[in-house]
Design a protein around this motif. Structure first.
Motif, PDB file in Angstrom:
ATOM      1  N   TRP A 289      33.156  42.765  18.014  1.00 43.54           N
ATOM      2  CA  TRP A 289      34.678  43.838  18.716  1.00 43.54           C
ATOM      3  C   TRP A 289      33.980  44.909  18.690  1.00 43.54           C
ATOM      4  O   TRP A 289      33.441  45.582  18.141  1.00 43.54           O
ATOM      5  N   GLN A 290      33.981  45.294  19.930  1.00 45.85           N
ATOM      6  CA  GLN A 290      33.381  47.484  19.915  1.00 45.85           C
ATOM      7  C   GLN A 290      34.962  47.918  19.488  1.00 45.85           C
ATOM      8  O   GLN A 290      36.379  48.045  19.400  1.00 45.85           O
ATOM      9  N   THR A 308      38.462  44.980  22.819  1.00 43.67           N
ATOM     10  CA  THR A 308      36.996  44.632  23.600  1.00 43.67           C
ATOM     11  C   THR A 308      35.912  44.660  23.035  1.00 43.67           C
ATOM     12  O   THR A 308      35.458  44.622  22.465  1.00 43.67           O
ATOM     13  N   ALA A 309      35.503  43.010  23.096  1.00 39.55           N
ATOM     14  CA  ALA A 309      34.753  42.122  22.782  1.00 39.55           C
ATOM     15  C   ALA A 309      33.303  42.458  23.590  1.00 39.55           C
ATOM     16  O   ALA A 309      33.595  43.209  24.580  1.00 39.55           O
ATOM     17  N   GLU A 310      32.103  43.038  23.458  1.00 47.04           N
ATOM     18  CA  GLU A 310      30.209  43.340  23.181  1.00 47.04           C
ATOM     19  C   GLU A 310      29.984  42.568  23.178  1.00 47.04           C
ATOM     20  O   GLU A 310      29.541  41.538  21.959  1.00 47.04           O
ATOM     21  N   ASP A 311      28.559  42.988  23.825  1.00 47.95           N
ATOM     22  CA  ASP A 311      27.642  41.723  23.181  1.00 47.95           C
ATOM     23  C   ASP A 311      26.498  42.435  22.554  1.00 47.95           C
ATOM     24  O   ASP A 311      26.203  43.618  23.477  1.00 47.95           O
ATOM     25  N   LEU A 345      32.715  37.044  29.500  1.00 41.25           N
ATOM     26  CA  LEU A 345      31.511  38.254  28.952  1.00 41.25           C
ATOM     27  C   LEU A 345      30.290  38.184  29.314  1.00 41.25           C
ATOM     28  O   LEU A 345      29.620  37.215  29.221  1.00 41.25           O
ATOM     29  N   SER A 349      27.130  43.437  28.392  1.00 45.54           N
ATOM     30  CA  SER A 349      28.625  44.404  28.532  1.00 45.54           C
ATOM     31  C   SER A 349      29.705  43.982  27.616  1.00 45.54           C
ATOM     32  O   SER A 349      29.697  43.736  26.877  1.00 45.54           O
ATOM     33  N   THR A 350      31.061  44.612  28.134  1.00 46.88           N
ATOM     34  CA  THR A 350      31.880  44.715  27.458  1.00 46.88           C
ATOM     35  C   THR A 350      33.265  43.791  27.686  1.00 46.88           C
ATOM     36  O   THR A 350      32.803  44.330  29.870  1.00 46.88           O
ATOM     37  N   ASP A 352      37.525  43.656  28.007  1.00 49.97           N
ATOM     38  CA  ASP A 352      39.114  43.998  27.314  1.00 49.97           C
ATOM     39  C   ASP A 352      39.523  42.816  27.031  1.00 49.97           C
ATOM     40  O   ASP A 352      39.911  41.894  28.461  1.00 49.97           O
TER      41      ASP A 352
END
Length: 423
Positions: A289-290, A308-311, A345, A349-350, A352
């Motif tokens: 999670w961001q 927001t999920a992020e790499d 994803l 990047s991210t 939502d």
């Protein structure tokens, strides 16, 4: 109305709280050490032969093969890279089945339509430094991995025609080939261009057959070949990335498997695509999670959790990965409700994500506040149901082609963004 967020959640796990009102208003690989006898000539009395026809004959036979079986050592390019064992059968269409071993830990390998999967025990994954929210689910299940995981992309670089083209591009570095003792079998050694230790061993008798290869850089300096999966749309799984430039150093013994064994490779891959790969995980990126997740509840009981999920990979992620969010809402009086969301994803990047539930509280002249707690967990999916069906169909066509065109490659069709959420 009160609200609060809980802290101290583990990786990929988020918690939040809100109130809802009841109201009416709603290494480097030393190849020479691995070669029996160090490649010393034991057939010194045999006269040398012209190298070019021997190499050409062996490569023509390789190019026409339905599949090739390789067994030996592989290491990614660069000093300090580990040397690992591999035993793989690779079909003309780039479908792969076999094993890959790092130290004492062995993994099953499956590659289909440019997608690489491993199935391995927990000890294998603990050595990979993967810290994904669902990495505790990897053991004993298929996990999609980046092609660099194996040091090379076997489906793109070891498929018979592609391998033949790579070796042909190197060409014979010497005009002569001499017999050597290869594990008790006389074989012509042909030195290749492109590196001091590039060489192959070919059967003494015709039809000339490739028996062993030692290659310093299997990409051949040409950037490699694309995987059979091709480039996919953003919504369709991850792209089947270009396999070139891996710099894989290999020492492999080679043989041509029986037709029944090749059919067995396809049977295994087809069964996996139909029954197992849609429940696989994806380790090509690291996910988290961001910041905090957000929980909002409306009068009447409708609640939404979002984030927001992020790499969070260190620049090493690849492709586009299916990300699942599973949320649970709880209140001691109102009970538990769940929802989920799926997005795609892209590496680096991210995206939502959000999902909602509704407690559907009845209107009341005496409104009451309820504290709702929510948790949200991220996970990955290696292959969507729609893509798995397409992979299975392509593999069945390739199997049928064995007795005809020799396993012609079936390219993956693109999916529209609205179909199946990708992968």
């Amino acid at each position: 109305m009160s609200s609060r967020l809980r802290s101290g959640r583990p990786l990929g796990y988020a918690a939040a709280a809100a109130a809802v009102a009841l109201a009416a208003t709603g290494c480097s690989l030393d190849l020479s050490d691995l070669r029996p006898g160090g490649g010393e000539q034991t057939q010194e009395e045999a006269a040398p032969v012209e190298a070019a026809p021997v190499l050409e004959g062996a490569l023509k036979r390789l190019e026409a093969a339905d599949a090739i079986a390789v067994q030996g050592k592989v290491a990614a390019g660069g000093e300090g890279e580990g040397v690992n064992d591999a035993a793989l059968t690779v079909t003309s269409a780039g479908t792969v089945q076999g094993t890959y071993q790092e130290g004492e830990n062995e993994a099953e390998v499956l590659e289909a339509e440019g997608r690489v999967f491993l199935k391995a025990p927990d000890e294998f994954w603990l050595d990979q430094n993967i810290a994904n929210p669902d990495s505790d689910q990897y053991a004993g299940s298929w996990v999609r991995v980046a092609k660099e995981q194996l040091g090379l992309d076997p489906g793109a670089q070891l498929a018979p025609a592609e391998l033949a083209a790579t070796l042909e591009g190197m060409g014979a570095a010497s005009e002569e080939a001499r017999l050597e003792d290869l594990d008790g079998t006389p074989a012509y050694r042909v030195d290749l261009g492109g590196g001091e230790k590039n060489r192959v061993w070919i059967s003494e008798e015709e039809p000339y057959t490739l028996l062993r290869m030692e290659i310093e850089d299997l990409s051949g300096g040409e950037g490699g070949s694309e995987g059979s999966g091709g480039e996919e749309s953003p919504s369709d799984d991850a792209s089947a990335e270009d396999a070139g430039g891996s710099g894989a150093r290999v020492q492999f013994n080679l043989s041509e498997p029986e037709t029944a064994d090749v059919e067995g490779v396809y049977d295994t891959a087809i069964a996996a695509a139909k029954d197992e790969l849609t429940s696989s995980r994806d380790a090509r990126i690291e996910l988290n999670w961001q910041g905090q997740i957000d929980l909002k509840c409306q009068t009447g009981g409708a609640c939404t959790v979002s984030g927001t999920a992020e790499d969070v990979s260190d620049g090493g992620g690849e492709g586009k990965v299916i990300v699942n969010m599973d949320a649970t809402f709880k209140n001691d009086e109102l009970g538990e409700k769940k929802c989920d969301s799926t997005e795609v994803l892209a590496a680096g990047s991210t995206v939502d994500m959000s999902c909602s539930v509704d407690y559907a509280l009845e209107p009341s002249t005496e409104p009451k506040d309820y504290e709702i707690n929510a948790t949200s967990v991220l996970s990955t999916q290696g292959l969507s149901k729609k893509s798995a069906g397409k992979v299975a169909d392509a593999l069945e066509e390739q199997k049928k082609a064995l007795s005809g065109a020799g396993g012609e490659d079936a390219s993956a069709e693109e999916e529209s963004p609205a179909e199946d959420g990708g992968n």
